[in-house]
Design a protein around this motif. Structure first.
Motif, PDB file in Angstrom:
ATOM      1  N   ARG A  25      73.828  54.110  40.327  1.00  0.00           N
ATOM      2  CA  ARG A  25      74.073  55.291  39.501  1.00  0.00           C
ATOM      3  C   ARG A  25      74.932  56.308  40.235  1.00  0.00           C
ATOM      4  O   ARG A  25      75.851  56.914  39.653  1.00  0.00           O
ATOM      5  CB  ARG A  25      72.744  55.908  39.086  1.00  0.00           C
ATOM      6  N   LEU A  26      74.645  56.521  41.527  1.00  0.00           N
ATOM      7  CA  LEU A  26      75.466  57.439  42.315  1.00  0.00           C
ATOM      8  C   LEU A  26      76.902  56.917  42.447  1.00  0.00           C
ATOM      9  O   LEU A  26      77.859  57.699  42.411  1.00  0.00           O
ATOM     10  CB  LEU A  26      74.851  57.634  43.702  1.00  0.00           C
ATOM     11  N   ALA A  27      77.048  55.604  42.592  1.00  0.00           N
ATOM     12  CA  ALA A  27      78.380  55.011  42.672  1.00  0.00           C
ATOM     13  C   ALA A  27      79.159  55.270  41.389  1.00  0.00           C
ATOM     14  O   ALA A  27      80.348  55.614  41.427  1.00  0.00           O
ATOM     15  CB  ALA A  27      78.269  53.513  42.938  1.00  0.00           C
ATOM     16  N   PHE A  28      78.497  55.129  40.245  1.00  0.00           N
ATOM     17  CA  PHE A  28      79.143  55.414  38.963  1.00  0.00           C
ATOM     18  C   PHE A  28      79.588  56.870  38.904  1.00  0.00           C
ATOM     19  O   PHE A  28      80.685  57.177  38.414  1.00  0.00           O
ATOM     20  CB  PHE A  28      78.178  55.107  37.809  1.00  0.00           C
ATOM     21  N   VAL A  29      78.738  57.771  39.388  1.00  0.00           N
ATOM     22  CA  VAL A  29      79.063  59.203  39.367  1.00  0.00           C
ATOM     23  C   VAL A  29      80.317  59.480  40.191  1.00  0.00           C
ATOM     24  O   VAL A  29      81.268  60.124  39.711  1.00  0.00           O
ATOM     25  CB  VAL A  29      77.878  60.043  39.899  1.00  0.00           C
TER      26      VAL A  29
END
Length: 199
Positions: A47-51
């Protein structure tokens, strides 16, 4: 919301263009398509990577399309309008806008998460960096430089370096003695040193 933001352009004397219309249409279509195509991320790391990837794509895209000088999107126009009108850096203007929107959304009952805060604090600096990468001719800042020159607070780099020896283009200015107009381009320098103070 876009219509309300466009109304805020009026006192800033910002002008819409083809890019303004295209921005609204393309972003709406892209959001609709990608939400249905991209998988829902699972796990904190993903999720952080997507952000971070999403913010990077927006920053790069903003730098590219603003360089065309065909008109900014509603929120980007507010950002460049503050830059032109008040001399704020792109980073400062965009961060101020995003934090204001974040606070208003929160007070209106919206959800504020880690991604919201990261975007609000990160998109302004990233757009500023991308404009320095893609807008080497200073198209975005050209109007701001014209305003500053008309007020007598901006001079050419060569003149500034003669009047303020030791200040070089691209070098971070010292406190109280800014050597470069911050925000987009290093083409012109501000005239606030001891020997080139505006009157």
């Amino acid at each position: 919301v876009s219509a309300i933001v466009l109304l805020l352009w009026i006192p800033l004397r910002e002008r819409p263009g083809l890019g303004t219309i295209s921005n609204a249409i393309v972003i709406a279509l892209a959001l609709q398509v990608m939400v249905s195509v991209l998988p829902t991320p699972e796990g904190t790391i993903v999720r952080l990577a997507f952000v971070f990837v999403g913010i990077a794509i927006i920053g790069i895209g903003s730098g590219l399309y603003l360089t065309t000088n065909l008109g900014p999107g509603p929120r980007d126009g507010l950002m460049t309008g503050l830059h032109y009108r008040f001399g704020w850096s792109i980073r400062r203007a965009r961060t101020g806008i995003e934090l204001t929107v974040l606070c208003v959304g929160f007070l209106a009952g919206g959800t504020v998460g880690l991604g919201t805060v990261v975007f609000a604090l990160g998109i302004g600096p990233l757009v500023q960096v991308m404009l320095r990468v893609f807008d080497r001719e200073g198209r975005v800042s050209k109007r701001r430089r014209a305003v500053m020159e008309a007020r007598g607070v901006v001079v050419g780099v060569a003149q500034f370096q003669i009047a303020c020896p030791g200040t070089q283009t691209g070098q971070r200015p010292q406190r109280g003695r800014p050597g470069v107009l911050r925000g987009v381009s290093d083409v012109h320098a501000t005239a606030r040193c001891a020997r080139h103070r505006p009157r």
